[in-house]
Design an enzyme around this catalytic site. Sequence first.
Site, PDB file in Angstrom:
ATOM      1  NE  ARG A   1      47.607  18.500 -23.486  1.00 27.39           N
ATOM      2  CZ  ARG A   1      47.052  17.665 -22.603  1.00 27.39           C
ATOM      3  NH1 ARG A   1      47.409  16.386 -22.583  1.00 27.39           N
ATOM      4  NH2 ARG A   1      46.149  18.069 -21.750  1.00 27.39           N
TER       5      ARG A   1
ATOM      6  CE  LYS B   1      54.044  18.508 -14.825  1.00 32.66           C
ATOM      7  NZ  LYS B   1      53.351  18.267 -16.126  1.00 32.66           N
TER       8      LYS B   1
ATOM      9  CB  CYS C   1      51.247  33.045 -23.884  1.00 34.08           C
ATOM     10  SG  CYS C   1      52.948  33.567 -23.914  1.00 34.08           S
TER      11      CYS C   1
HETATM   12  P1  NAD Z   1      48.083  24.005 -18.675  1.00 32.00           P
HETATM   13  O1  NAD Z   1      47.783  24.978 -17.599  1.00 32.00           O
HETATM   14  O2  NAD Z   1      47.037  23.026 -19.059  1.00 32.00           O
HETATM   15  O3  NAD Z   1      49.370  23.126 -18.275  1.00 32.00           O
HETATM   16  C1  NAD Z   1      50.572  23.709 -17.858  1.00 32.00           C
HETATM   17  C2  NAD Z   1      51.272  22.758 -16.901  1.00 32.00           C
HETATM   18  O4  NAD Z   1      50.441  22.556 -15.757  1.00 32.00           O
HETATM   19  C3  NAD Z   1      51.559  21.384 -17.498  1.00 32.00           C
HETATM   20  O5  NAD Z   1      52.839  20.967 -17.092  1.00 32.00           O
HETATM   21  C4  NAD Z   1      50.473  20.521 -16.894  1.00 32.00           C
HETATM   22  O6  NAD Z   1      50.879  19.181 -16.703  1.00 32.00           O
HETATM   23  C5  NAD Z   1      50.212  21.175 -15.558  1.00 32.00           C
HETATM   24  N1  NAD Z   1      48.825  20.995 -15.105  1.00 32.00           N
HETATM   25  C6  NAD Z   1      47.724  20.883 -15.895  1.00 32.00           C
HETATM   26  N2  NAD Z   1      46.628  20.731 -15.132  1.00 32.00           N
HETATM   27  C7  NAD Z   1      47.042  20.751 -13.839  1.00 32.00           C
HETATM   28  C8  NAD Z   1      46.364  20.659 -12.578  1.00 32.00           C
HETATM   29  N3  NAD Z   1      45.044  20.499 -12.518  1.00 32.00           N
HETATM   30  N4  NAD Z   1      47.095  20.740 -11.458  1.00 32.00           N
HETATM   31  C9  NAD Z   1      48.416  20.900 -11.522  1.00 32.00           C
HETATM   32  N5  NAD Z   1      49.117  20.999 -12.677  1.00 32.00           N
HETATM   33  C10 NAD Z   1      48.432  20.926 -13.824  1.00 32.00           C
HETATM   34  O7  NAD Z   1      48.566  24.861 -19.943  1.00 32.00           O
HETATM   35  P2  NAD Z   1      48.925  24.343 -21.396  1.00 32.00           P
HETATM   36  O8  NAD Z   1      47.655  23.965 -22.084  1.00 32.00           O
HETATM   37  O9  NAD Z   1      50.039  23.358 -21.367  1.00 32.00           O
HETATM   38  O10 NAD Z   1      49.511  25.675 -22.045  1.00 32.00           O
HETATM   39  C11 NAD Z   1      48.715  26.665 -22.633  1.00 32.00           C
HETATM   40  C12 NAD Z   1      48.473  27.819 -21.688  1.00 32.00           C
HETATM   41  O11 NAD Z   1      49.703  28.368 -21.248  1.00 32.00           O
HETATM   42  C13 NAD Z   1      47.740  28.978 -22.331  1.00 32.00           C
HETATM   43  O12 NAD Z   1      46.804  29.492 -21.424  1.00 32.00           O
HETATM   44  C14 NAD Z   1      48.831  29.990 -22.606  1.00 32.00           C
HETATM   45  O13 NAD Z   1      48.407  31.337 -22.688  1.00 32.00           O
HETATM   46  C15 NAD Z   1      49.695  29.783 -21.415  1.00 32.00           C
HETATM   47  N6  NAD Z   1      51.047  30.273 -21.641  1.00 32.00           N
HETATM   48  C16 NAD Z   1      51.421  31.412 -20.996  1.00 32.00           C
HETATM   49  C17 NAD Z   1      52.684  31.933 -21.194  1.00 32.00           C
HETATM   50  C18 NAD Z   1      53.118  33.175 -20.483  1.00 32.00           C
HETATM   51  O14 NAD Z   1      54.307  33.437 -20.435  1.00 32.00           O
HETATM   52  N7  NAD Z   1      52.202  33.945 -19.905  1.00 32.00           N
HETATM   53  C19 NAD Z   1      53.572  31.271 -22.044  1.00 32.00           C
HETATM   54  C20 NAD Z   1      53.159  30.107 -22.683  1.00 32.00           C
HETATM   55  C21 NAD Z   1      51.894  29.610 -22.463  1.00 32.00           C
END
Ligand code: NAD
Length: 499
Positions: free
Chosen positions: A177, A173, A281
Amino acid sequence: MQELTHYINGAHVKGTSGRFADVYNPAIGEVQAKVPLATTAEMDQAVQAAAAAQPAWAAVNPQRRARVMMKFVDLLNQNMDKLAEALSREHGKTLPDAAGDVQRGLEVVEYCIAAPQMLKGEYTDSAGPGIDMYSMKQPLGVTAGITPFNFPAMIPMWMFAPAIACGNAFILKPSERDPSVPLMLAELMEEAGLPKGILQVVNGDKEAVDAILDHPVIQSVGFVGSTPIAEYIYGKGCSNGKRVQCFGGAKNHMIIMPDADMDQAADALVGAGYGAAGERCMAISVAVPVGDDTADRLIEKLVPRVEALKVGPYTAGNDVDYGPVVTAAAKANIERLVQTGIDQGAKLVVDGRDFKLQGYEDGFFVGAHLFDHATKDMDIYKTEIFGPVLTTVRAQTYEEAIGLAMDHEYGNGTAIFTRDGDTARDFANRINIGMVGINVPIPVPLAYHTFGGWKKSAFGDLNQHGPDAFKFYTRTKTVTSRWPSGIKEGGEFSIPVME
Ligand code: NAD
């Protein structure tokens, strides 16, 4: 308007929910496609297809499964430019950075070619009289992953390559975006020889995520994204009895010691702080110079470098340092946080607020910002900004600097710049953060090591890729075996003798 699809059981399938999300080209601020948001029933359709296909895939010997990975690596290389272009168009990052996104995923696929070696079990001969004992690593069955927007190629591959190499089926999934590259990857995996139903892409939002978390057939869930969603998915997935690993947000500190090479440190900070518009991240978002003299020298070196950063669309190729952020909402959030920094008393020494790019006025571009004299009670220090904003917090001593990083709620990555081995060694040993760089600003481990933060940056027991991935995507079965005496003692072959 292009209407994207799901990829279910080897075919592009139109969404049936009637719900869509807009996919933007962030450089021009226009919607370029619509992505369908799946219903629970559509997710179930994919799970059924996965469950039907998985036993036969698990029965394919690991060497043959590894050959699919080999072919997939070839196809990734052949399609690199196409993948990078599609990635940049939806995400906004520069073309070289997009190719790096694909490459860092490809390297995990390469690592998974070692599946036959990684999946070897253990054997104890004669654990008891006539008893042997052996452990097998078996696939879980149907597995799933939920991925973020900022690495739409790399993170899906970090999940699905080991899952599939271990003999599982995988449902991805991706972020709504930038879903095009994940769909392309699923097609390429099938071109590489993967049977239908083993890798599927179901696009969606919370409804699709909840359908994964509640589905009794799905055995494991991997998540990468922001910390609040990571906590939600970890809690719900675990309480539903699944194996779950979630990786969340970050606020990565770089400590600059007085003895550091200041040009090297400043170069490292501009790359790590502003590359990919700070949407990584592992970006460095906090600079912690030790001592006011160090801080003054650092700021002096940083200001011209930050002011000289070239911001533009990916179509400018190598001529830009970073592109737009992903959405108008992300831009607005960064601007809001910058304002809180000013209001709360930090000094904005490079002000990117008036940045405009001629011809791209509607793009989601954000100018580079540099704060000095921030303190740990400020929102710009506590919150993950995920934009081209570097915040400087001055520390008077090394102890104060390491304490800042240790007290922060996030613990993904960190770095120290120094010429002193003793300081670097102490830092690496004491710091409560998962990935540490010594004179290396973005210490992302390579595929054969593991990737994972500590504290609120990760939930679960195992890291991503490396040997941990083979543990996460398999379970151990241990067999204790004794065979009853058979023909060997039933027959008598030596010449009978009379007693
Ligand atoms: P996000 O949490 O908004 O979304 C991530 C995923 O979760 C997407 O597939 C989205 O559709 C889903 N999602 C969003 N809202 C949801 C909800 N309410 N319920 C269930 N699923 C939901 O994150 P993003 O904006 O896509 O990515 C950026 C974030 O990811 C930053 O915080 C970054 O630090 C983090 N990140 C962490 C790592 C790591 O390895 N620690 C790596 C890359 C990105």
